[in-house]
Design a protein around this motif. Structure first.
Motif, PDB file in Angstrom:
ATOM      1  N   PHE A  42      11.436   5.290 -21.202  1.00  0.00           N
ATOM      2  CA  PHE A  42      11.826   6.559 -20.594  1.00  0.00           C
ATOM      3  C   PHE A  42      13.112   6.469 -19.800  1.00  0.00           C
ATOM      4  O   PHE A  42      13.853   7.434 -19.699  1.00  0.00           O
ATOM      5  N   ASP A  43      13.356   5.305 -19.212  1.00  0.00           N
ATOM      6  CA  ASP A  43      14.591   5.086 -18.463  1.00  0.00           C
ATOM      7  C   ASP A  43      14.759   3.601 -18.173  1.00  0.00           C
ATOM      8  O   ASP A  43      13.854   2.811 -18.410  1.00  0.00           O
ATOM      9  N   VAL A  44      15.942   3.253 -17.661  1.00  0.00           N
ATOM     10  CA  VAL A  44      16.246   1.877 -17.267  1.00  0.00           C
ATOM     11  C   VAL A  44      17.010   1.947 -15.953  1.00  0.00           C
ATOM     12  O   VAL A  44      17.923   2.768 -15.802  1.00  0.00           O
ATOM     13  N   ASP A  45      16.627   1.080 -15.000  1.00  0.00           N
ATOM     14  CA  ASP A  45      17.320   0.993 -13.715  1.00  0.00           C
ATOM     15  C   ASP A  45      17.606  -0.468 -13.406  1.00  0.00           C
ATOM     16  O   ASP A  45      16.736  -1.325 -13.581  1.00  0.00           O
ATOM     17  N   ASN A  58      18.609   6.826 -27.403  1.00  0.00           N
ATOM     18  CA  ASN A  58      17.933   7.848 -26.598  1.00  0.00           C
ATOM     19  C   ASN A  58      18.450   7.865 -25.169  1.00  0.00           C
ATOM     20  O   ASN A  58      18.261   8.847 -24.454  1.00  0.00           O
ATOM     21  N   GLY A  59      19.060   6.769 -24.739  1.00  0.00           N
ATOM     22  CA  GLY A  59      19.594   6.739 -23.386  1.00  0.00           C
ATOM     23  C   GLY A  59      20.361   5.474 -23.123  1.00  0.00           C
ATOM     24  O   GLY A  59      20.277   4.508 -23.884  1.00  0.00           O
ATOM     25  N   TYR A  60      21.140   5.499 -22.048  1.00  0.00           N
ATOM     26  CA  TYR A  60      21.841   4.297 -21.606  1.00  0.00           C
ATOM     27  C   TYR A  60      22.147   4.409 -20.120  1.00  0.00           C
ATOM     28  O   TYR A  60      22.137   5.495 -19.543  1.00  0.00           O
ATOM     29  N   SER A  61      22.402   3.247 -19.514  1.00  0.00           N
ATOM     30  CA  SER A  61      22.770   3.187 -18.107  1.00  0.00           C
ATOM     31  C   SER A  61      23.713   2.010 -17.907  1.00  0.00           C
ATOM     32  O   SER A  61      23.509   0.935 -18.472  1.00  0.00           O
ATOM     33  N   VAL A  62      24.747   2.226 -17.088  1.00  0.00           N
ATOM     34  CA  VAL A  62      25.705   1.183 -16.734  1.00  0.00           C
ATOM     35  C   VAL A  62      25.390   0.740 -15.302  1.00  0.00           C
ATOM     36  O   VAL A  62      25.060   1.572 -14.451  1.00  0.00           O
ATOM     37  N   ASN A  63      25.477  -0.560 -15.036  1.00  0.00           N
ATOM     38  CA  ASN A  63      25.222  -1.041 -13.676  1.00  0.00           C
ATOM     39  C   ASN A  63      26.359  -0.627 -12.746  1.00  0.00           C
ATOM     40  O   ASN A  63      27.418  -0.173 -13.189  1.00  0.00           O
ATOM     41  N   LEU A  90      21.194   0.058 -23.234  1.00  0.00           N
ATOM     42  CA  LEU A  90      20.850   1.268 -23.972  1.00  0.00           C
ATOM     43  C   LEU A  90      19.513   1.066 -24.649  1.00  0.00           C
ATOM     44  O   LEU A  90      19.076  -0.049 -24.867  1.00  0.00           O
ATOM     45  N   TRP A  91      18.858   2.184 -24.935  1.00  0.00           N
ATOM     46  CA  TRP A  91      17.550   2.113 -25.581  1.00  0.00           C
ATOM     47  C   TRP A  91      17.422   3.248 -26.585  1.00  0.00           C
ATOM     48  O   TRP A  91      18.089   4.260 -26.491  1.00  0.00           O
ATOM     49  N   GLY A  92      16.569   2.992 -27.572  1.00  0.00           N
ATOM     50  CA  GLY A  92      16.323   4.011 -28.593  1.00  0.00           C
ATOM     51  C   GLY A  92      15.486   3.460 -29.728  1.00  0.00           C
ATOM     52  O   GLY A  92      15.098   2.286 -29.742  1.00  0.00           O
ATOM     53  N   PHE A 107      23.010   8.345 -19.468  1.00  0.00           N
ATOM     54  CA  PHE A 107      22.633   9.345 -20.456  1.00  0.00           C
ATOM     55  C   PHE A 107      21.147   9.160 -20.745  1.00  0.00           C
ATOM     56  O   PHE A 107      20.675   8.034 -20.871  1.00  0.00           O
ATOM     57  N   ASN A 108      20.419  10.257 -20.817  1.00  0.00           N
ATOM     58  CA  ASN A 108      19.018  10.209 -21.177  1.00  0.00           C
ATOM     59  C   ASN A 108      18.705  11.456 -22.009  1.00  0.00           C
ATOM     60  O   ASN A 108      18.737  12.570 -21.487  1.00  0.00           O
TER      61      ASN A 108
END
Length: 157
Positions: free
Chosen positions: A99-102, A48-53, A61-63, A153-154
């Protein structure tokens, strides 16, 4: 002399490898470009989403799991990936939607945006609830950098 300079430059480039691009493939895999080499990673998760530092060496990533937990259909997988080595480091299951990752500035933690909010220790993999002293609405708590547009990506922003 030029050979020495090229060798030293090559060492630092390879030593400081980071993801130059991340591409979502279908709904369960990503391609990671590192120093002109592409690594494909497939997960047991519908992403469902991912984030790179900011340093480009870790991705979260999450889903939803491909196999739904009938006892708790809200389960969400949160997966930490080492981009330098191209492998999954830690996988955790969160019993609610993400919902998101930071990534948190200056620490080995990431904030997982759920209804309650969680802190994810990027070294040990431990999850803990967000305490009252942490304000997830304060952008000063999080890494800030100009990221490659493919690093986030979200599906459900």
């Amino acid at each position: 002399m030029n050979l020495s300079i090229a060798t030293i430059a090559g060492f630092f480039i390879s030593f400081n490898a980071y993801a130059s691009g991340v591409t979502l493939n279908g709904n369960d895999s990503v391609s990671i470009d590192i120093n002109n080499h592409t690594k494909n990673l497939t997960f047991d998760t519908v992403i469902n989403g991912y984030s790179v530092n900011c340093s480009g060496d870790e991705l979260i990533l999450w889903g939803k799991p491909k196999v739904i937990n009938e006892g708790n259909p809200q389960d969400t997988n949160v997966i930490l990936v080492d981009l330098q080595q191209g492998y999954k480091k830690i996988e955790k299951v969160v019993s609610e939607g993400v919902f998101d990752v930071d990534f948190i500035k200056g620490k080995d933690y990431a904030y997982i945006g759920t209804n309650q909010g969680l802190l994810f220790n990027l070294t040990s993999g431990k999850l803990k609830p967000v305490g009252p002293r942490f304000d997830p609405a304060d952008d000063k708590n999080f890494e800030a950098c100009k990221k490659n547009s493919s690093w986030e990506f979200n599906r459900y922003p």
